[in-house]
Design a protein around this motif. Structure first.
Motif, short mmCIF file in Angstrom:
data_model
loop_
_atom_site.label_atom_id
_atom_site.label_comp_id
_atom_site.label_asym_id
_atom_site.label_seq_id
_atom_site.Cartn_x
_atom_site.Cartn_y
_atom_site.Cartn_z
N ASP A 20 0.84 -1.20 0.00
CA ASP A 20 0.00 0.00 0.00
C ASP A 20 0.88 1.25 0.00
O ASP A 20 1.35 1.68 1.06
CB ASP A 20 -0.91 0.01 1.22
N PRO A 21 1.11 1.86 -1.17
CA PRO A 21 2.00 3.02 -1.25
C PRO A 21 1.35 4.35 -0.86
O PRO A 21 1.96 5.41 -1.01
CB PRO A 21 2.40 3.04 -2.73
N ASN A 22 0.13 4.30 -0.34
CA ASN A 22 -0.53 5.55 0.04
C ASN A 22 0.26 6.28 1.12
O ASN A 22 0.78 5.68 2.05
CB ASN A 22 -1.95 5.28 0.55
N GLU A 23 0.34 7.60 0.95
CA GLU A 23 1.04 8.43 1.91
C GLU A 23 0.13 8.67 3.11
O GLU A 23 -1.01 9.06 2.95
CB GLU A 23 1.40 9.76 1.27
N ALA A 24 0.66 8.45 4.28
CA ALA A 24 -0.13 8.64 5.49
C ALA A 24 0.62 9.56 6.44
O ALA A 24 1.74 9.28 6.83
CB ALA A 24 -0.41 7.31 6.16
N ALA A 25 -0.02 10.66 6.79
CA ALA A 25 0.55 11.56 7.78
C ALA A 25 0.41 10.91 9.15
O ALA A 25 -0.60 10.28 9.44
CB ALA A 25 -0.18 12.90 7.75
N ASN A 26 1.44 11.04 10.00
CA ASN A 26 1.35 10.43 11.32
C ASN A 26 1.16 11.45 12.44
O ASN A 26 1.08 11.09 13.60
CB ASN A 26 2.57 9.54 11.60
N GLY A 27 1.13 12.75 12.09
CA GLY A 27 0.88 13.78 13.08
C GLY A 27 2.06 14.07 13.99
O GLY A 27 1.91 14.75 15.00
N LEU A 28 3.26 13.57 13.61
CA LEU A 28 4.44 13.75 14.44
C LEU A 28 5.53 14.50 13.68
O LEU A 28 5.60 14.45 12.46
CB LEU A 28 4.99 12.39 14.89
N ASP A 29 6.41 15.14 14.42
CA ASP A 29 7.59 15.79 13.86
C ASP A 29 8.75 14.79 13.98
O ASP A 29 9.62 14.93 14.84
CB ASP A 29 7.89 17.09 14.60
N ASP A 30 8.76 13.78 13.14
CA ASP A 30 9.74 12.70 13.23
C ASP A 30 11.18 13.15 13.03
O ASP A 30 12.09 12.53 13.54
CB ASP A 30 9.42 11.60 12.20
#
Length: 168
Positions: A20-30
């Motif tokens: 699944d190559p969908n981009e997912a934001a994780n809400g973090l400043d990694d």
């Protein structure tokens, strides 16, 4: 919806190691730069541009960066090999890294031997230092221009850049 019917079934996520190559934001400043998910959606944006300028192109979505734009050269090399093995004719690399990678160069040279054209961003650091993979031959290195057809303030530049295109 604009890309319906345009994506191949060979997409892959090299970050999460799944199909699944969908981009997912994780809400973090990694990457601890004060910005959260600053690169989320970048790949989708670039794929959308491709659909506009190459309406007959099929897009093989391959994710190699996390939502903050962090990745590894080795994963990019793997993605290039994957694209070649799955029938890509043209590979667009809309990212840059400041260091050379032998694994990346080997993947790019193999792609070229197999007739695959690779186009890569020169980078957005406003400097003349080489960035990769754009600076590896035979990659076509692309800088950015502004609305006055001048180099965009942020675009990398130098004799290693092959062409410039609208980027602002």
């Amino acid at each position: 919806p604009a890309m319906a019917g345009r994506l191949t079934t060979e997409g892959y996520d090299f970050v999460d190691d799944d199909a699944d190559p969908n981009e997912a934001a994780n809400g973090l400043d990694d990457d601890n730069d004060g910005l959260v998910d600053e690169m989320a959606g970048h790949g989708t944006f670039v794929a959308g541009l491709v659909t506009l300028v190459a309406p007959d192109a099929q897009i093989m979505a391959l994710r190699v960066l996390d939502s903050d734009g962090v990745g590894r050269a080795f994963l990019l090399a793997e993605a290039i090999q994957y694209a070649v093995q799955h029938g890509a004719d043209v590979i667009n690399v809309s990212l840059s890294i400041p260091y050379y990678s032998r694994a990346l160069e080997n993947a790019l040279k193999d792609a070229n031997k197999r007739g695959v054209v690779v186009v890569a961003a020169a980078g957005n650091d406003s400097r003349s230092n080489r960035s990769y993979p754009a600076a590896i031959q035979p990659v076509i290195a692309v800088g950015a221009t502004n609305d006055e057809d001048q180099r965009a303030d942020y675009s990398n530049f130098g004799d290693w850049v092959d062409i410039a295109a609208p980027g602002d």
